[in-house]
Design an enzyme around this catalytic site. Structure first.
Site, PDB file in Angstrom:
ATOM      1  N   SER A  70      -7.654   9.385  -3.750  1.00  0.00           N
ATOM      2  CA  SER A  70      -8.404   8.206  -4.225  1.00  0.00           C
ATOM      3  C   SER A  70      -8.702   8.210  -5.722  1.00  0.00           C
ATOM      4  CB  SER A  70      -9.711   8.061  -3.459  1.00  0.00           C
ATOM      5  OG  SER A  70      -9.456   7.536  -2.187  1.00  0.00           O
ATOM      6  N   LYS A  73      -7.288   5.470  -7.638  1.00  0.00           N
ATOM      7  CA  LYS A  73      -7.932   4.145  -7.645  1.00  0.00           C
ATOM      8  C   LYS A  73      -8.560   3.829  -8.995  1.00  0.00           C
ATOM      9  CE  LYS A  73      -8.604   4.469  -2.654  1.00  0.00           C
ATOM     10  NZ  LYS A  73      -9.520   4.839  -1.560  1.00  0.00           N
ATOM     11  N   TYR A 197       0.374   1.624  -1.886  1.00  0.00           N
ATOM     12  CA  TYR A 197      -0.929   2.326  -1.841  1.00  0.00           C
ATOM     13  C   TYR A 197      -0.744   3.814  -1.507  1.00  0.00           C
ATOM     14  CZ  TYR A 197      -5.501   3.699   0.040  1.00  0.00           C
ATOM     15  OH  TYR A 197      -6.661   4.374   0.303  1.00  0.00           O
ATOM     16  N   TYR A 249     -18.286   6.816  -2.908  1.00  0.00           N
ATOM     17  CA  TYR A 249     -18.572   6.109  -1.654  1.00  0.00           C
ATOM     18  C   TYR A 249     -20.068   6.144  -1.331  1.00  0.00           C
ATOM     19  CZ  TYR A 249     -13.800   7.689  -1.830  1.00  0.00           C
ATOM     20  OH  TYR A 249     -12.558   8.003  -2.269  1.00  0.00           O
ATOM     21  N   VAL A 267      -9.718  12.709  -1.394  1.00  0.00           N
ATOM     22  CA  VAL A 267      -9.732  13.641  -0.257  1.00  0.00           C
ATOM     23  C   VAL A 267      -8.791  14.834  -0.433  1.00  0.00           C
ATOM     24  CG1 VAL A 267     -10.575  12.072   1.553  1.00  0.00           C
ATOM     25  CG2 VAL A 267      -8.113  12.229   1.090  1.00  0.00           C
TER      26      VAL A 267
HETATM   27  N1  GLN Z   1      -5.060   7.990   0.770  1.00  0.00           N
HETATM   28  C1  GLN Z   1      -6.380   8.239   1.288  1.00  0.00           C
HETATM   29  C2  GLN Z   1      -6.716   7.235   2.377  1.00  0.00           C
HETATM   30  O1  GLN Z   1      -6.397   6.112   2.251  1.00  0.00           O
HETATM   31  C3  GLN Z   1      -7.371   8.192   0.183  1.00  0.00           C
HETATM   32  C4  GLN Z   1      -8.787   8.425   0.650  1.00  0.00           C
HETATM   33  C5  GLN Z   1      -9.614   9.241  -0.302  1.00  0.00           C
HETATM   34  O2  GLN Z   1      -9.129   9.976  -1.139  1.00  0.00           O
HETATM   35  N2  GLN Z   1     -10.908   9.140  -0.119  1.00  0.00           N
HETATM   36  O3  GLN Z   1      -7.323   7.560   3.370  1.00  0.00           O
END
Ligand code: GLN
Length: 315
Positions: A70, A73, A197, A249, A267
């Site tokens: 993520s 992002k 994505y 988050y 993650v």
């Molecule tokens: N690619 C992961 C997902 O969509 C990214 C989530 C994350 O890093 N929090 O679940």
């Protein structure tokens, strides 16, 4: 923004943090809902601090690439703001969600408009916007080139195994995307949007590369490494604001309280944190806490912020 003198003992501080956390390496839970991520050694730990004078201070496995997940992002948001300007915000909000990164719960009440670009739903919408006028392959190439440009490093690559692994197990993201598309929130087919994505989430970078890539956010939009102005100072401040309020988050408040810096987690166990006017910091420790954020990564940043005095909330 004029560079501030970094603490003269920054290398020592970075090494001390590494040493202090060493007995805890392996703490937390490695993400396994993307099976390929579960293969990583949980005891890995890297920390890199890139300062505005162009130096990088690092310790541990700071040169080893990991899955940025993520954290992509934040780069994607920068790219999309460059494309759409402020009209981006008609497609996605900029409020903390107070929900998990992969939550679907707010989407029905809010007519499929995601709360912010850093939860999965929001990043899927931003990916759809970046896809406009491109084939998925071109869009993936553009995002990767942008990240390489930011880090001034053409060796950065996508881990295709990780992308495939997430594609095969991405039911939750498919659910989010189909639900949003039913509200008319996605222009492109779900398969195409998620293909892009999953690939930008699967970019692999080391802490050194990531710290360098984030430096424009510490430098008022300008990277001292490349000398390029990536975004305006106002836009850099705003991206930092969204990172601070939404980057972790439903634990964004806790991260702001403990660390006091804008940060974006993934993650894969990485966190990119920005000390505006000072430094861009990347940390990697694969074990996650209950919110899906790196357990030791946040601890390392807390220690670094305390030792350096870096904070967006004053000295
Ligand atoms: N690619 C992961 C997902 O969509 C990214 C989530 C994350 O890093 N929090 O679940």
């Amino acid at each position: 923004m004029s560079p501030q003198e970094p603490p003269s003992d920054l290398q020592e501080i970075v090494e001390e943090i590494h040493a202090a956390l060493a007995p805890s390496f392996g703490a937390g839970t490695v993400a396994d809902y993307i099976p390929q991520l579960a293969h990583v050694d949980p005891k890995r730990f890297g920390l890199a601090v890139a300062t505005l004078d162009g130096a990088v201070h690092a310790a541990g496995d700071a040169a080893e690439p990991f899955s940025i997940q993520s954290i992509s992002k934040a780069f994607l948001l920068t790219l999309a703001l460059g494309r759409l300007g402020e009209s981006l915000w008609t497609h996605v909000g900029r409020e903390p969600s107070g929900s998990a990164f992969n939550s679907i719960v707010q989407l029905e009440a809010e007519h499929g408009r995601p709360r912010n670009p850093f939860i999965n739903a929001g990043a899927i919408v931003v990916t759809d916007l970046v896809l406009a006028g491109h084939s998925p392959r071109e869009a993936i190439g553009e995002i990767l080139r942008f990240v390489r440009f930011l880090a001034d490093d053409d060796t950065i690559a996508i881990d295709a195994e990780v992308a495939r692994s997430e594609l095969a197990t991405g039911d939750r993201n498919y659910a989010l995307a189909h639900f949003m598309r039913s509200f008319g929130r996605l222009e492109h087919e779900v398969d195409k949007v998620l293909g892009v994505y999953f690939h930008h989430c699967a970019i692999a970078m080391s802490c050194r590369q990531m710290a360098r890539a984030g430096l424009f956010l510490a430098g008022g939009g300008r990277s001292p490494i490349t000398g390029h102005s990536v975004v305006s100072p106002a836009r850099a401040r705003r991206i930092n604001a969204v990172m601070l309020t939404c980057g972790h988050y439903d634990a964004s408040g806790d991260f702001a309280y403990r660390v006091g810096l804008p940060g974006k987690s993934g993650v894969g166990g990485g966190i990119l944190a920005i000390a505006p006017g000072h430094a861009s910091i990347a940390v990697w420790s694969p074990g996650l806490d209950a919110n899906g954020n790196s357990l030791l990564g946040a601890r390392a940043l807390e220690m670094l912020a305390r030792r350096t005095g870096w904070s967006v909330f004053g000295a």
